[in-house]
Design a protein around this motif. Structure first.
Motif, PDB file in Angstrom:
ATOM      1  N   TYR A 298      62.059 -27.618  -7.163  1.00 12.72           N
ATOM      2  CA  TYR A 298      62.107 -27.350  -8.607  1.00 12.72           C
ATOM      3  C   TYR A 298      61.396 -28.445  -9.390  1.00 12.72           C
ATOM      4  CZ  TYR A 298      64.242 -27.844 -13.265  1.00 12.72           C
ATOM      5  OH  TYR A 298      64.458 -28.042 -14.613  1.00 12.72           O
ATOM      6  N   MET A 299      61.680 -29.704  -9.064  1.00 12.56           N
ATOM      7  CA  MET A 299      61.114 -30.813  -9.829  1.00 12.56           C
ATOM      8  C   MET A 299      59.615 -30.948  -9.597  1.00 12.56           C
ATOM      9  SD  MET A 299      64.174 -33.632  -9.459  1.00 12.56           S
ATOM     10  CE  MET A 299      63.326 -34.845 -10.456  1.00 12.56           C
ATOM     11  N   GLU A 300      59.169 -30.788  -8.348  1.00 11.55           N
ATOM     12  CA  GLU A 300      57.757 -31.014  -8.058  1.00 11.55           C
ATOM     13  C   GLU A 300      56.870 -29.830  -8.434  1.00 11.55           C
ATOM     14  OE1 GLU A 300      57.143 -32.506  -4.120  1.00 11.55           O
ATOM     15  OE2 GLU A 300      58.153 -34.411  -4.583  1.00 11.55           O
ATOM     16  N   SER A 301      57.457 -28.647  -8.607  1.00  9.39           N
ATOM     17  CA  SER A 301      56.671 -27.482  -9.051  1.00  9.39           C
ATOM     18  C   SER A 301      56.895 -27.212 -10.529  1.00  9.39           C
ATOM     19  CB  SER A 301      57.056 -26.249  -8.230  1.00  9.39           C
ATOM     20  OG  SER A 301      58.396 -25.852  -8.505  1.00  9.39           O
ATOM     21  N   PHE A 302      57.546 -28.142 -11.222  1.00  9.69           N
ATOM     22  CA  PHE A 302      57.973 -27.945 -12.610  1.00  9.69           C
ATOM     23  C   PHE A 302      56.799 -27.673 -13.545  1.00  9.69           C
ATOM     24  CE2 PHE A 302      59.032 -29.389 -16.850  1.00  9.69           C
ATOM     25  CZ  PHE A 302      60.322 -28.910 -17.059  1.00  9.69           C
ATOM     26  N   ASP A 303      56.961 -26.647 -14.342  1.00 12.50           N
ATOM     27  CA  ASP A 303      56.031 -26.325 -15.426  1.00 12.50           C
ATOM     28  C   ASP A 303      56.873 -25.690 -16.524  1.00 12.50           C
ATOM     29  OD1 ASP A 303      54.248 -25.190 -17.225  1.00 12.50           O
ATOM     30  OD2 ASP A 303      52.786 -24.677 -15.690  1.00 12.50           O
ATOM     31  N   PRO A 304      56.991 -26.321 -17.688  1.00 13.43           N
ATOM     32  CA  PRO A 304      57.944 -25.857 -18.702  1.00 13.43           C
ATOM     33  C   PRO A 304      57.626 -24.494 -19.308  1.00 13.43           C
ATOM     34  CG  PRO A 304      56.549 -27.581 -19.594  1.00 13.43           C
ATOM     35  CD  PRO A 304      56.249 -27.518 -18.125  1.00 13.43           C
ATOM     36  N   VAL A 305      56.475 -23.915 -18.973  1.00 11.93           N
ATOM     37  CA  VAL A 305      56.159 -22.575 -19.498  1.00 11.93           C
ATOM     38  C   VAL A 305      56.020 -21.548 -18.379  1.00 11.93           C
ATOM     39  CG1 VAL A 305      55.051 -23.482 -21.578  1.00 11.93           C
ATOM     40  CG2 VAL A 305      53.667 -23.067 -19.529  1.00 11.93           C
ATOM     41  N   ALA A 306      56.365 -21.934 -17.159  1.00 11.75           N
ATOM     42  CA  ALA A 306      56.188 -21.030 -16.016  1.00 11.75           C
ATOM     43  C   ALA A 306      57.510 -20.343 -15.664  1.00 11.75           C
ATOM     44  CB  ALA A 306      55.652 -21.786 -14.808  1.00 11.75           C
ATOM     45  N   ARG A 307      57.438 -19.066 -15.307  1.00 13.48           N
ATOM     46  CA  ARG A 307      58.639 -18.286 -15.005  1.00 13.48           C
ATOM     47  C   ARG A 307      59.389 -18.852 -13.816  1.00 13.48           C
ATOM     48  NH1 ARG A 307      58.381 -12.471 -12.326  1.00 13.48           N
ATOM     49  NH2 ARG A 307      58.692 -13.785 -10.494  1.00 13.48           N
ATOM     50  N   HIS A 308      58.650 -19.281 -12.786  1.00 16.39           N
ATOM     51  CA  HIS A 308      59.324 -19.744 -11.580  1.00 16.39           C
ATOM     52  C   HIS A 308      60.212 -20.950 -11.861  1.00 16.39           C
ATOM     53  CE1 HIS A 308      56.311 -22.950 -11.503  1.00 16.39           C
ATOM     54  NE2 HIS A 308      57.112 -23.574 -10.648  1.00 16.39           N
ATOM     55  N   THR A 309      59.797 -21.804 -12.813  1.00 16.39           N
ATOM     56  CA  THR A 309      60.601 -22.973 -13.156  1.00 16.39           C
ATOM     57  C   THR A 309      61.934 -22.547 -13.745  1.00 16.39           C
ATOM     58  OG1 THR A 309      58.704 -24.446 -13.464  1.00 16.39           O
ATOM     59  CG2 THR A 309      60.706 -25.008 -14.655  1.00 16.39           C
ATOM     60  N   PHE A 310      61.905 -21.580 -14.646  1.00 16.11           N
ATOM     61  CA  PHE A 310      63.143 -21.105 -15.258  1.00 16.11           C
ATOM     62  C   PHE A 310      64.025 -20.389 -14.237  1.00 16.11           C
ATOM     63  CE2 PHE A 310      60.566 -21.979 -18.909  1.00 16.11           C
ATOM     64  CZ  PHE A 310      61.466 -22.362 -19.890  1.00 16.11           C
ATOM     65  N   ASP A 311      63.410 -19.638 -13.318  1.00 18.83           N
ATOM     66  CA  ASP A 311      64.192 -18.948 -12.289  1.00 18.83           C
ATOM     67  C   ASP A 311      64.893 -19.946 -11.372  1.00 18.83           C
ATOM     68  OD1 ASP A 311      63.358 -16.523 -13.294  1.00 18.83           O
ATOM     69  OD2 ASP A 311      61.784 -16.220 -11.798  1.00 18.83           O
ATOM     70  N   LEU A 312      64.148 -20.960 -10.920  1.00 18.32           N
ATOM     71  CA  LEU A 312      64.749 -21.972 -10.055  1.00 18.32           C
ATOM     72  C   LEU A 312      65.821 -22.773 -10.790  1.00 18.32           C
ATOM     73  CD1 LEU A 312      61.896 -23.626  -7.936  1.00 18.32           C
ATOM     74  CD2 LEU A 312      64.070 -22.756  -7.083  1.00 18.32           C
ATOM     75  N   ALA A 313      65.529 -23.145 -12.034  1.00 16.85           N
ATOM     76  CA  ALA A 313      66.499 -23.915 -12.812  1.00 16.85           C
ATOM     77  C   ALA A 313      67.795 -23.132 -12.987  1.00 16.85           C
ATOM     78  CB  ALA A 313      65.908 -24.279 -14.170  1.00 16.85           C
ATOM     79  N   ALA A 314      67.675 -21.837 -13.286  1.00 12.26           N
ATOM     80  CA  ALA A 314      68.871 -21.019 -13.497  1.00 12.26           C
ATOM     81  C   ALA A 314      69.694 -20.902 -12.217  1.00 12.26           C
ATOM     82  CB  ALA A 314      68.467 -19.636 -14.007  1.00 12.26           C
ATOM     83  N   ALA A 315      69.028 -20.693 -11.081  1.00 15.69           N
ATOM     84  CA  ALA A 315      69.748 -20.563  -9.806  1.00 15.69           C
ATOM     85  C   ALA A 315      70.440 -21.872  -9.437  1.00 15.69           C
ATOM     86  CB  ALA A 315      68.773 -20.136  -8.712  1.00 15.69           C
ATOM     87  N   LEU A 316      69.750 -22.987  -9.609  1.00 12.37           N
ATOM     88  CA  LEU A 316      70.357 -24.278  -9.296  1.00 12.37           C
ATOM     89  C   LEU A 316      71.509 -24.610 -10.248  1.00 12.37           C
ATOM     90  CD1 LEU A 316      67.050 -26.210  -8.576  1.00 12.37           C
ATOM     91  CD2 LEU A 316      68.877 -25.800  -6.906  1.00 12.37           C
ATOM     92  N   GLN A 317      71.355 -24.232 -11.496  1.00 13.48           N
ATOM     93  CA  GLN A 317      72.428 -24.466 -12.465  1.00 13.48           C
ATOM     94  C   GLN A 317      73.676 -23.665 -12.097  1.00 13.48           C
ATOM     95  OE1 GLN A 317      72.621 -26.597 -14.931  1.00 13.48           O
ATOM     96  NE2 GLN A 317      74.595 -25.898 -15.705  1.00 13.48           N
ATOM     97  N   ARG A 318      73.480 -22.419 -11.676  1.00 15.16           N
ATOM     98  CA  ARG A 318      74.627 -21.579 -11.306  1.00 15.16           C
ATOM     99  C   ARG A 318      75.353 -22.125 -10.077  1.00 15.16           C
ATOM    100  NH1 ARG A 318      70.952 -17.337 -12.769  1.00 15.16           N
ATOM    101  NH2 ARG A 318      70.279 -17.137 -10.594  1.00 15.16           N
ATOM    102  N   ASN A 319      74.607 -22.758  -9.192  1.00 12.71           N
ATOM    103  CA  ASN A 319      75.196 -23.227  -7.937  1.00 12.71           C
ATOM    104  C   ASN A 319      75.221 -24.755  -7.863  1.00 12.71           C
ATOM    105  OD1 ASN A 319      76.464 -22.763  -5.517  1.00 12.71           O
ATOM    106  ND2 ASN A 319      74.600 -22.323  -4.366  1.00 12.71           N
ATOM    107  N   ARG A 320      75.283 -25.410  -9.006  1.00 12.42           N
ATOM    108  CA  ARG A 320      75.146 -26.866  -9.032  1.00 12.42           C
ATOM    109  C   ARG A 320      76.294 -27.569  -8.316  1.00 12.42           C
ATOM    110  NH1 ARG A 320      74.737 -28.812 -15.009  1.00 12.42           N
ATOM    111  NH2 ARG A 320      74.947 -30.858 -14.046  1.00 12.42           N
ATOM    112  N   GLU A 321      77.449 -26.909  -8.160  1.00 12.31           N
ATOM    113  CA  GLU A 321      78.560 -27.534  -7.446  1.00 12.31           C
ATOM    114  C   GLU A 321      78.245 -27.754  -5.971  1.00 12.31           C
ATOM    115  OE1 GLU A 321      82.146 -25.418  -8.036  1.00 12.31           O
ATOM    116  OE2 GLU A 321      82.251 -25.832 -10.201  1.00 12.31           O
ATOM    117  N   GLN A 322      77.301 -26.977  -5.448  1.00 11.29           N
ATOM    118  CA  GLN A 322      76.934 -27.119  -4.039  1.00 11.29           C
ATOM    119  C   GLN A 322      75.861 -28.188  -3.819  1.00 11.29           C
ATOM    120  OE1 GLN A 322      78.684 -25.682  -1.789  1.00 11.29           O
ATOM    121  NE2 GLN A 322      79.847 -24.454  -3.271  1.00 11.29           N
ATOM    122  N   ILE A 323      75.325 -28.734  -4.914  1.00 12.32           N
ATOM    123  CA  ILE A 323      74.327 -29.797  -4.785  1.00 12.32           C
ATOM    124  C   ILE A 323      75.024 -31.050  -4.286  1.00 12.32           C
ATOM    125  CG2 ILE A 323      72.653 -31.230  -6.016  1.00 12.32           C
ATOM    126  CD1 ILE A 323      72.262 -28.892  -7.952  1.00 12.32           C
TER     127      ILE A 323
END
Length: 445
Positions: free
Chosen positions: A126-151
């Protein structure tokens, strides 16, 4: 009760024993420095990018597609899945429709997985492919946020300090704000859990945000040094992405006012150490710099190189017969007559000059040339309008050439030979006798 062997028993009272106890000597605390250093090395290695594979990224992605379609994961190591994720979300492939099933699969896995051995590397992706206007960044961020307890703990310290880590709208500005509060941003970020502060992706955007924040204060030496320290911390690699923006920010405060000699020396020394001479082995960063600012920087560099020349001459060439020449050319330099300037030292001067450069740049950075002909001759080469002017120590005559003629000495070369310069056809050549300055002005202006 007595002893049968007839020997007398000596007794000592408990109170006397306690009174004569030796004082307690606490053990010397253990030295944890070696342990901490080892821990840092392990963390840095663990946090390093995956080892390159002999197979091409396309081959790896197509193999990953086969595993997904066949639902066959026998013998597939987790490292292969993580490597595939890095490629699938990279700028080279994230817009390739053929690999969309891989991204869809990985996002579902991020949502469902309980393995921090998978989730943690996906934070890196997520961090190394980060682009604040790219869809994949928002998709990855949302998935990681939902499962952040497993980080796992690996990233939890950073999440604690950067709560917006999975908010693409805010995270780069949040990191920049934290950096702006740190005396040494590179080391400060490592201390809060970001082991690779110069990693690509998110940190490229944080770097630019940090520059925007610090730019209004870059007329202060302390702030200049802080940004330079961020660009290349001692003993660590140089920031490459966004380097042009950093150079622009460092030079912009001096458009309308001249910096102190201390600040101009700091900037010329460090920027050429980092990104080379703009005219020699040009680093790509200079192509991103405002041309007016680059011209201004080159003027500083000419003055610095001129002073450097005479500093070295005073050390290695006693009586080099150049005191009047120094005054004349310094005046021409201050009047803005000299457009470009380059220095070439004789053998002794070259080695002394090399020793004054930072050790890590001596083999790669070209800051001056080497005059390999006559051992007592050092040279000053200048472009003045359409003329090339070559000045030299001791009895070397002043040589003036047409800049457009063939065989004319060129500036910014690594080696020169005074014998070849003497043989080159020139417009004028004369010794420094009488009122040579008037003849020089007439010949070059």
């Amino acid at each position: 009760m007595g002893r049968t062997d007839g020997k007398k028993i000596t007794t000592v009272s408990l109170s006397k024993l306690l009174a004569n106890l030796a004082p307690l000597r606490p053990l010397t605390p253990p030295n944890f420095e070696n342990i901490e250093r080892t821990i840092r090395r392990v963390l840095d290695r663990f946090d390093a990018p995956p080892i390159a594979s002999d197979r091409s990224p396309e081959d790896i992605l197509h193999k990953m597609l086969d595993h997904i379609r066949n639902n066959d994961w026998r013998g597939v190591p987790l490292s292969f899945v993580i490597q595939s994720a890095g490629f699938a979300f990279s700028s080279d492939f994230r817009k390739t429709p053929a690999f969309e099933p891989i991204r869809f699969f990985l996002l579902k896995e991020v949502d469902a997985s309980t393995r921090c051995g998978f989730i943690n590397p996906m934070v890196r992706v997520y961090m190394e492919s980060f682009d604040p206007v790219a869809r994949h960044t928002f998709d990855l961020a949302a998935a990681l946020q939902r499962n952040r307890e497993q980080i796992g703990p690996r990233w939890q310290d950073l999440i604690f300090h950067i709560p917006d880590l999975f908010d693409p709208h805010l995270v780069s500005e949040t990191i920049a704000e934290r950096m702006d509060a740190m005396d040494e941003p590179w080391h400060g970020l490592r201390a809060i859990g970001l082991r690779q502060p110069h990693a690509p992706g998110l940190m490229d955007f944080a770097h630019l945000a940090f520059i925007r924040r610090i730019a209004p204060r870059l007329n202060q030496k302390q702030e200049i040094e802080r940004l330079l320290g961020w660009l290349r911390p001692d003993g660590h690699t140089l920031q490459q992405m966004g380097a042009g923006a950093a150079i622009n920010a460092l030079l912009a405060p001096w458009r309308q006012q001249s910096p102190s000699k201390d600040i101009s020396s700091l900037l010329t020394d460090r920027l050429t150490e980092f990104y080379g001479h703009p005219k020699v082995h040009r680093h790509p960063a200079w192509s991103e710099v405002d041309p007016e600012l680059e011209t201004m920087f080159l003027r500083w560099l000419m003055r610095a190189d001129f002073r450097f020349l005479f500093r070295i001459l005073d050390e290695v060439e006693r009586g080099h017969m150049w005191s009047d020449r120094e005054h004349f050319w310094e005046t021409m330099l201050e009047q803005g007559v000299v457009d470009e300037l380059w220095v070439a030292f004789n053998e002794e001067g070259y080695h002394v000059a090399q020793e004054k450069l930072p050790a890590n740049t001596r083999e790669t950075a070209l800051r001056f040339g080497h005059q390999t002909g006559e051992k007592d001759k050092s040279l000053l080469l200048m472009r003045i309008g359409e003329k090339i002017v070559v000045e030299g120590t001791y009895n070397f005559k002043l040589h003036i050439f047409d800049a457009d003629a063939s065989g004319v000495p060129e500036l910014y070369k690594s080696q020169y030979d005074v014998a070849r310069i003497r043989r080159s056809r020139c417009l004028d050549s004369f010794a420094h006798l009488g009122d040579w300055q008037t003849r020089a002005r007439r010949s070059i202006l």
